[in-house]
Design a protein around this motif. Structure first.
Motif, PDB file in Angstrom:
ATOM      1  N   LYS A  16     -42.150   4.137 -67.842  1.00 20.97           N
ATOM      2  CA  LYS A  16     -41.579   2.788 -67.847  1.00 20.97           C
ATOM      3  C   LYS A  16     -40.395   2.683 -66.886  1.00 20.97           C
ATOM      4  N   GLU A  73     -44.323   8.076 -72.039  1.00 22.61           N
ATOM      5  CA  GLU A  73     -44.543   6.636 -71.918  1.00 22.61           C
ATOM      6  C   GLU A  73     -43.273   5.935 -71.413  1.00 22.61           C
ATOM      7  N   GLU A 118     -45.249  12.311 -76.436  1.00 21.50           N
ATOM      8  CA  GLU A 118     -46.102  11.198 -76.006  1.00 21.50           C
ATOM      9  C   GLU A 118     -45.262   9.948 -75.750  1.00 21.50           C
TER      10      GLU A 118
END
Length: 240
Positions: A123, A119, A115
């Motif tokens: 980014k 993320e 997870e």
């Protein structure tokens, strides 16, 4: 945040750092500039204890780090480093590269690590390459994955050792854009670079090294427009 006191480092008879003293505040972006062989990369490697200095002290967050007594793995977990040549595991996918350290060093469970990885890949705009192997990526893409991998340890400080020097010119911008975003978010950063535009735009302070010493430092506008040291003037004149 980081305090370096009178650091000395030699390789055989060659003294590469000659009593370097430097303080970097929390959320500050410091750019190290200078010709090849001036000691910039060695200083960075000493800050992450990839090289052990011969004399001097390194303090982080008010605590002195002893290379022989401190828990260096715990320390390194708080100091991310991005290298010139990426150092990705070629036999692991992008996702596997990013989750490796959180799982094996921080003991994060796999689901949580994935997870976090997705993320971070989002980014750095690499979320669509999660299942790709490094040899299928461009240099700029590899470096963005390397940044995501370093961020996966949730470091307090990021060290960048010439992160764009191995890239084709058209790929440099995509890596610098990620670094600019990190700076905006308040990441404490020390960057060895030859990208003067980045130094002018992003750095809070430019530090010029020559022959193993810091000769001059200051805010970028002062440093670039009105250098005081003759060697600094010579260096800046050669790259304009």
């Amino acid at each position: 945040m980081i305090e370096v006191k009178h650091l000395v480092k030699s390789f055989g008879s060659l003294t590469v750092l000659k009593g370097v003293t430097l303080t970097v505040q929390e959320k500050e972006v410091v750019v190290l500039l200078g010709a090849s062989g001036s000691g910039k990369s060695t200083l960075l490697r000493c800050l992450n204890f990839l090289e052990v200095y011969d004399e001097g002290e390194v303090w982080v967050g008010g605590t002195q780090i002893d290379p022989y007594k401190s828990n260096l793995n715990q320390f390194r977990a708080e100091v991310g480093m991005v290298f010139q040549h990426f150092n990705l595991f070629p036999h692991k996918t992008v996702l596997e590269n990013v989750i490796e350290a959180p799982i094996h060093v921080k003991r994060m469970n796999v689901a949580e690590a994935k997870e976090l990885a997705y993320e971070l890949l989002k980014k750095v705009n690499m979320q669509d390459k999660a299942d790709v192997y490094p040899d299928m990526l461009s240099g700029g893409q590899k470096q963005r994955v390397a940044i995501a991998r370093a961020l996966a340890m949730k470091p307090k400080i990021m060290l960048f050792d010439e992160p764009t020097s191995a890239l084709d010119p058209e790929l440099v911008g995509e890596v610098l854009q990620v670094m600019k975003q990190l700076a905006k978010e308040g990441m404490t950063m020390i960057v060895v670079t030859h990208e003067m535009g980045f130094a002018r735009e992003v750095a809070d302070r430019a530090v010029f090294m020559d022959n193993g010493q810091i000769l001059e430092q200051g805010p970028p506008n002062t440093f670039f427009e009105n250098p005081q040291n003759e060697r600094t003037k010579q260096f800046l004149g050669s790259i304009r």
